[in-house]
Design an enzyme around this catalytic site. Structure first.
Site, short mmCIF file in Angstrom:
data_model
loop_
_atom_site.label_atom_id
_atom_site.label_comp_id
_atom_site.label_asym_id
_atom_site.label_seq_id
_atom_site.Cartn_x
_atom_site.Cartn_y
_atom_site.Cartn_z
N SER A 124 0.82 -1.20 0.00
CA SER A 124 0.00 0.00 0.00
C SER A 124 0.86 1.26 0.00
CB SER A 124 -0.92 0.01 1.22
OG SER A 124 -0.15 0.01 2.39
N HIS A 145 -2.46 -2.76 -6.31
CA HIS A 145 -2.93 -2.40 -4.97
C HIS A 145 -4.46 -2.39 -4.94
CE1 HIS A 145 -3.13 0.89 -1.65
NE2 HIS A 145 -3.30 -0.31 -1.14
N GLU A 157 -4.95 0.16 -7.96
CA GLU A 157 -3.86 1.08 -8.26
C GLU A 157 -2.72 0.25 -8.86
OE1 GLU A 157 -2.62 3.00 -4.62
OE2 GLU A 157 -2.79 4.96 -5.53
N ASN A 195 -3.34 6.25 -1.01
CA ASN A 195 -2.99 6.39 0.41
C ASN A 195 -2.42 7.76 0.73
OD1 ASN A 195 -4.05 4.23 1.71
ND2 ASN A 195 -2.31 2.89 1.31
N1 3HC Z 1 -18.89 -9.65 -3.66
C1 3HC Z 1 -19.67 -8.88 -4.46
N2 3HC Z 1 -20.45 -7.88 -4.01
C2 3HC Z 1 -20.45 -7.67 -2.68
C3 3HC Z 1 -19.68 -8.44 -1.80
C4 3HC Z 1 -18.89 -9.47 -2.34
N3 3HC Z 1 -18.14 -10.25 -1.57
N4 3HC Z 1 -19.89 -7.97 -0.55
C5 3HC Z 1 -20.77 -6.97 -0.65
N5 3HC Z 1 -21.11 -6.79 -1.95
C6 3HC Z 1 -22.07 -5.82 -2.48
C7 3HC Z 1 -23.32 -5.81 -1.61
O1 3HC Z 1 -24.22 -6.83 -2.04
C8 3HC Z 1 -23.86 -4.41 -1.82
O2 3HC Z 1 -24.54 -4.33 -3.05
P1 3HC Z 1 -25.98 -3.58 -3.11
O3 3HC Z 1 -25.67 -2.16 -2.71
O4 3HC Z 1 -26.36 -3.74 -4.55
O5 3HC Z 1 -26.85 -4.32 -2.14
C9 3HC Z 1 -22.58 -3.58 -1.98
O6 3HC Z 1 -21.53 -4.50 -2.36
C10 3HC Z 1 -22.19 -2.88 -0.70
O7 3HC Z 1 -22.09 -3.86 0.33
P2 3HC Z 1 -22.61 -3.61 1.81
O8 3HC Z 1 -24.08 -3.27 1.81
O9 3HC Z 1 -22.16 -4.75 2.65
O10 3HC Z 1 -21.74 -2.37 2.20
P3 3HC Z 1 -22.14 -0.92 2.65
O11 3HC Z 1 -23.04 -0.24 1.67
O12 3HC Z 1 -22.57 -0.97 4.08
O13 3HC Z 1 -20.70 -0.25 2.53
C11 3HC Z 1 -18.35 -0.23 2.67
C12 3HC Z 1 -19.62 -0.79 3.24
C13 3HC Z 1 -18.17 -0.71 1.23
C14 3HC Z 1 -17.21 -0.72 3.53
C15 3HC Z 1 -18.45 1.34 2.66
O14 3HC Z 1 -18.75 1.79 3.94
C16 3HC Z 1 -17.19 2.00 2.19
O15 3HC Z 1 -16.96 2.16 1.00
N6 3HC Z 1 -16.33 2.41 3.16
C17 3HC Z 1 -15.05 3.00 2.85
C18 3HC Z 1 -14.07 1.92 2.51
C19 3HC Z 1 -12.73 2.46 2.14
O16 3HC Z 1 -12.44 3.63 2.21
N7 3HC Z 1 -11.84 1.55 1.76
C20 3HC Z 1 -10.49 1.87 1.46
C21 3HC Z 1 -9.69 1.59 2.66
S1 3HC Z 1 -7.99 1.98 2.41
C22 3HC Z 1 -7.35 0.60 1.76
O17 3HC Z 1 -7.95 -0.42 1.66
C23 3HC Z 1 -5.95 0.74 1.29
C24 3HC Z 1 -5.04 -0.16 2.02
O18 3HC Z 1 -3.78 0.10 1.52
C25 3HC Z 1 -5.07 -0.01 3.51
#
Ligand code: 3HC
Length: 291
Positions: A124, A145, A157, A195
């Site tokens: 990352s 990434h 990425e 990031n």
């Molecule tokens: N496969 C396919 N689709 C899936 C799935 C899977 N395994 N899991 C969930 N989905 C679908 C769901 O069915 C849902 O679809 P729908 O809206 O059509 O019903 C959709 O994806 C969203 O799922 P959820 O309802 O479970 O999720 P939420 O709407 O509650 O959102 C979240 C949760 C996606 C975590 C959202 O809050 C979010 O985007 N948060 C920010 C996450 C973020 O910033 N991530 C980056 C972190 S930094 C990083 O990773 C970098 C690293 O280097 C640290």
């Protein structure tokens, strides 16, 4: 040069939360994928997490029972690194430790028979150029990434090390598109593009709290309702459940890019108080860690 298709043999090394999500996403997209981790517990966790994700999709009627079985049939896990020998694509997703990654890349380079294979790192923030230098084929090494939660987040990425070839960058972009993701390309700079954006927000959020400008809760509400972010920065840190790692990454970025990425003392104290030895230590809300 390899051709990107779902026939490629994809092998993921390191199957913590992100590695397991990468395995799940490749399998959902039709690739046969092996996940390798020397820790059997990680394999059990990955199996549970993938099964639980697919059950949720089944409940929402997004997939059928037969599709769930098909996805699971494309996945194989093991503890033996020898499973990567026949790989066309290897994605490394172990912890953010440059020495560990360099040693692993040296081993991967020796093990993988195909001279055309892509050897990719999910780092990352660390230098892809340094990681690639541990191999004798740095032109085929790039960053790929992914973002948490991998099956849901649409971005990949693609990181271009100094010696990464244009062909490799193009193949990794095609691979991301084949997985239903949108690729962006970053040069090899600490934290890359995303990031750098995200940690600027996270570090500023911790400063706002340090300066008593606003509370943790209000910063999160502000980010959600005022900026349209799906989660506030503190909620996101809890969701990632890896504050000590985020501290290491921001320190690394501060060393490379400037003090603006340095976390304030209260966050360091929080990690120290929780011993800092557990990846899950340091939470801002009294909520259960996400699985
Ligand atoms: N496969 C396919 N689709 C899936 C799935 C899977 N395994 N899991 C969930 N989905 C679908 C769901 O069915 C849902 O679809 P729908 O809206 O059509 O019903 C959709 O994806 C969203 O799922 P959820 O309802 O479970 O999720 P939420 O709407 O509650 O959102 C979240 C949760 C996606 C975590 C959202 O809050 C979010 O985007 N948060 C920010 C996450 C973020 O910033 N991530 C980056 C972190 S930094 C990083 O990773 C970098 C690293 O280097 C640290």
């Amino acid at each position: 040069m390899i051709q990107i298709s779902k026939e490629l043999r994809v092998r993921i090394v390191g199957i913590g939360k992100v590695g397991s999500g990468i395995v799940e996403t490749f399998a959902q997209c039709g690739f046969t994928v092996y996940g390798v981790d020397t820790d059997k517990k990680q394999i059990d966790n990955a199996l549970n997490s993938i099964d639980s994700d697919l059950k949720k999709l089944l409940e929402k009627e997004k997939i059928t029972d037969a599709e769930k079985d098909l996805i699971l049939s494309r996945i194989r896990f093991g503890t033996d690194l020898g499973l990567i020998r026949d790989a066309d694509v290897v994605v490394e997703a172990i912890l953010e430790d440059i020495q560990a990654k360099k040693e692993l890349f040296k081993t991967i380079d020796h093990l993988v028979v195909s001279k055309e294979a892509l050897i990719l790192t999910n780092t990352s923030s660390l230098s892809v150029t340094d990681i690639a230098a541990a191999t004798e084929r740095p032109e085929q090494v790039a960053g790929m990434h992914f973002f948490n939660p991998v099956p849901v987040m649409k971005l990949v990425e693609v990181v271009r090390g100094v010696l990464t070839s244009k062909e490799t960058v193009s193949l990794v972009k095609q691979l991301a598109i084949t997985m239903g993701k949108t690729p962006i390309v970053s040069a090899d700079s600490p934290g890359f593009i995303v990031n750098r954006l995200l940690n600027a927000l996270v570090v500023e959020a911790t400063r706002i709290v340090a300066e008593n400008v606003g509370s943790i809760e209000d910063v999160d509400i502000g980010a959600r309702l005022g900026c349209g972010h799906p989660m506030g920065p503190f909620e996101l840190l809890d969701y990632l459940n890896a504050l000590p790692l985020v501290l290491d990454v921001t320190d690394y970025m501060a060393d490379g890019l400037g003090e603006r990425f340095r976390m304030p003392a209260w966050v360091r104290e929080m990690v120290k108080k929780d011993n800092g030895d557990s990846i899950a230590c340091g939470r801002f809300y009294d909520r259960k860690p996400s699985s």
